[in-house]
Design a protein around this motif. Structure first.
Motif, mmCIF file in Angstrom:
data_model
loop_
_atom_site.group_PDB
_atom_site.id
_atom_site.type_symbol
_atom_site.label_atom_id
_atom_site.label_comp_id
_atom_site.label_asym_id
_atom_site.label_seq_id
_atom_site.Cartn_x
_atom_site.Cartn_y
_atom_site.Cartn_z
ATOM 1 N N TRP A 177 1.938 6.721 40.828
ATOM 2 C CA TRP A 177 3.746 5.680 41.510
ATOM 3 C C TRP A 177 3.613 4.590 41.283
ATOM 4 O O TRP A 177 4.709 4.111 40.855
ATOM 5 C CB TRP A 177 3.870 6.897 42.946
ATOM 6 N N ASP A 224 12.970 3.610 57.173
ATOM 7 C CA ASP A 224 13.611 5.170 57.878
ATOM 8 C C ASP A 224 12.951 6.031 58.323
ATOM 9 O O ASP A 224 12.818 6.712 58.870
ATOM 10 C CB ASP A 224 14.477 6.080 56.691
ATOM 11 N N TYR A 245 14.877 8.049 47.936
ATOM 12 C CA TYR A 245 13.775 8.256 47.794
ATOM 13 C C TYR A 245 13.211 9.705 47.721
ATOM 14 O O TYR A 245 11.843 10.037 47.911
ATOM 15 C CB TYR A 245 12.891 7.219 48.478
ATOM 16 N N PRO A 272 22.057 8.837 53.959
ATOM 17 C CA PRO A 272 20.751 9.955 54.117
ATOM 18 C C PRO A 272 18.818 9.600 54.786
ATOM 19 O O PRO A 272 18.994 8.652 53.382
ATOM 20 C CB PRO A 272 20.958 11.291 52.473
ATOM 21 N N LYS A 273 18.559 9.794 54.879
ATOM 22 C CA LYS A 273 17.148 9.204 55.273
ATOM 23 C C LYS A 273 16.290 9.723 54.266
ATOM 24 O O LYS A 273 16.761 10.756 52.819
ATOM 25 C CB LYS A 273 16.521 10.071 56.376
ATOM 26 N N PHE A 274 15.314 8.297 53.747
ATOM 27 C CA PHE A 274 14.895 7.512 52.250
ATOM 28 C C PHE A 274 15.992 8.470 51.369
ATOM 29 O O PHE A 274 15.513 8.835 50.193
ATOM 30 C CB PHE A 274 13.922 8.604 52.890
ATOM 31 N N GLY A 275 17.360 7.885 51.543
ATOM 32 C CA GLY A 275 18.039 8.548 50.010
ATOM 33 C C GLY A 275 17.687 8.269 49.087
ATOM 34 O O GLY A 275 17.513 9.773 48.931
ATOM 35 N N ALA A 330 11.584 11.066 45.271
ATOM 36 C CA ALA A 330 10.449 11.380 44.975
ATOM 37 C C ALA A 330 8.685 11.700 46.025
ATOM 38 O O ALA A 330 7.829 12.277 46.015
ATOM 39 C CB ALA A 330 9.777 9.673 44.326
ATOM 40 N N LEU A 331 10.160 11.443 47.076
ATOM 41 C CA LEU A 331 8.802 11.931 48.066
ATOM 42 C C LEU A 331 8.634 13.741 48.038
ATOM 43 O O LEU A 331 7.051 13.379 48.879
ATOM 44 C CB LEU A 331 9.846 11.966 49.661
#
Lengths: 339, 27
Positions: free
Chosen positions: A191, A213, B8, B3-6, B11-12
């Motif tokens: 990453w 967040d 990302y 939105p939460k962690f938009g 990737a998450l």
């Protein structure tokens, strides 16, 4: 009693000193410094000196924290440094830390130094497990932390094992998986390689944008009891007050946004949150100590003040800072392209 | 706020899936 007496004697000895000065040690997230303070100095004099030395202009997020018995307190700006209940042994130690958090890091944190101090503080809170961070977010955050520290991934320089000595993940996360340190490094490095071209401050800002967040980011928790004697947690953050079940610090049972609160007050140990809507019942609770009440109220006033300031738009000072930061960023980008 | 962690989220999700085979049974 003996300790209190010794502490008072220490204070009077300090005040009698011919030089009329005392030494303080300031610990920031990435440095330690010592200053000589005048006995008559107020909290603001010392705080301003630290901000000037560090080169920080967005001082409103920060404060000087000291330990007092089993809790922490913040230096008051309008009160003499030596009149605080600090350990009078020299150098008197204070931690220079973020006391208030922005609602949106990218919009509000302008200077690189402000972003950097926040990045370091939040990273420490995540690694120390003070902020709960799920495994996948821990890995992504680690990859941005590595980009910030090492610059672009270079397979010829960054050989396997180059992250072996770095603390990158919370221990809880490591223990959740049957993975060797090499396997973790491989994932983080994969990453990390994706972030090519990000400067240190960009990588640190990406880190903050993810971290903000997380549910526990920027929340100050306090043990309280409601009128029925039930143990609860009170959370104070940039958006308002939140009441949690002590078993679940992630999802509040009730929230009071700052713009829906009419008044917050305490007398002795009883705290009262009066909602703007008079139909909603006043929420009363007790905290553990009067000192804790003072801290809660300080955090409420400061967070409420910043909440209102954000909604009034940027001050001239912040507008200037933002325009300078934009120019600086553009200049750096040109420089990078030229290279 | 979005939105939460938009941006990302993708990737998450990828990282979560890549870790899944190694999760402790107790985890």
């Amino acid at each position: 009693m003996a300790r209190a007496l010794a502490s008072r004697m220490g204070l009077s000895a300090l005040k009698r000193k011919q030089t009329k000065s005392f030494s303080v040690r300031i610990v920031t997230m990435d440095a330690e410094m010592e200053f000589s303070c005048e006995v008559k100095w107020k909290g603001k004099d010392l705080f301003d000196l630290v901000c000037r030395t560090v080169g920080l202009r967005e001082s409103w997020f920060f404060g000087l924290q000291y330990n007092i018995k089993d809790t922490v307190a913040w230096l008051k700006m309008d009160k003499k440094v030596l009149d605080h209940d600090v350990c009078k042994e020299e150098p008197i130690t204070f931690n220079f830390l973020a006391k208030f958090y922005p609602e949106n890091a990218e919009e509000e944190l302008v200077q690189e130094i402000t972003q950097h101090l926040f990045f370091l503080q939040v990273k420490k809170e995540i690694l120390d497990e003070e902020i709960y961070c799920p495994p996948e977010a821990s890995v992504l955050l680690a990859s941005y932390a590595v980009q910030a520290k090492y610059g672009d991934y270079d397979p010829t320089a960054h050989k396997p094992g180059f992250l072996a000595r770095e603390e990158l993940l919370p221990k809880r996360v490591i223990n959740l998986y049957q993975m060797t340190p090499e396997m973790w490094e491989e994932r983080i490095a994969a990453w990390y390689a994706e972030h090519r071209g990000r400067t240190r401050d960009e990588a640190e800002m990406e880190y903050l944008k993810i971290a903000q967040d997380l549910e526990m980011y920027g929340v100050n928790y306090f043990f309280i009891r409601n009128k029925k004697g039930t143990s609860l947690l009170l959370g104070v953050d940039a958006l308002g007050l939140h009441i949690y079940d002590p078993q679940n610090k992630l999802t509040p049972k009730i929230s009071f946004p700052w713009n829906e609160i009419r008044n917050i007050s305490y007398s002795d140990k009883e705290f009262a949150i009066k909602p703007l809507d008079k139909k909603i019942e006043v929420f009363k609770f007790n905290s553990s100590k009067l000192r804790v009440n003072k801290l809660i109220l300080q955090l409420c006033i400061g967070n409420h003040d910043l909440f209102m300031r954000r909604r009034r738009g940027d001050s001239l000072e912040v507008q200037q800072m933002k325009s300078q930061a934009r120019e600086e960023k553009a200049r750096k980008q040109m420089e990078r392209q030229r290279l | 706020a979005g939105p939460k962690f938009g941006p990302y989220q993708k990737a998450l999700r990828e990282i979560r899936n890549s870790l899944l085979p190694f999760a402790n049974e107790t985890g």
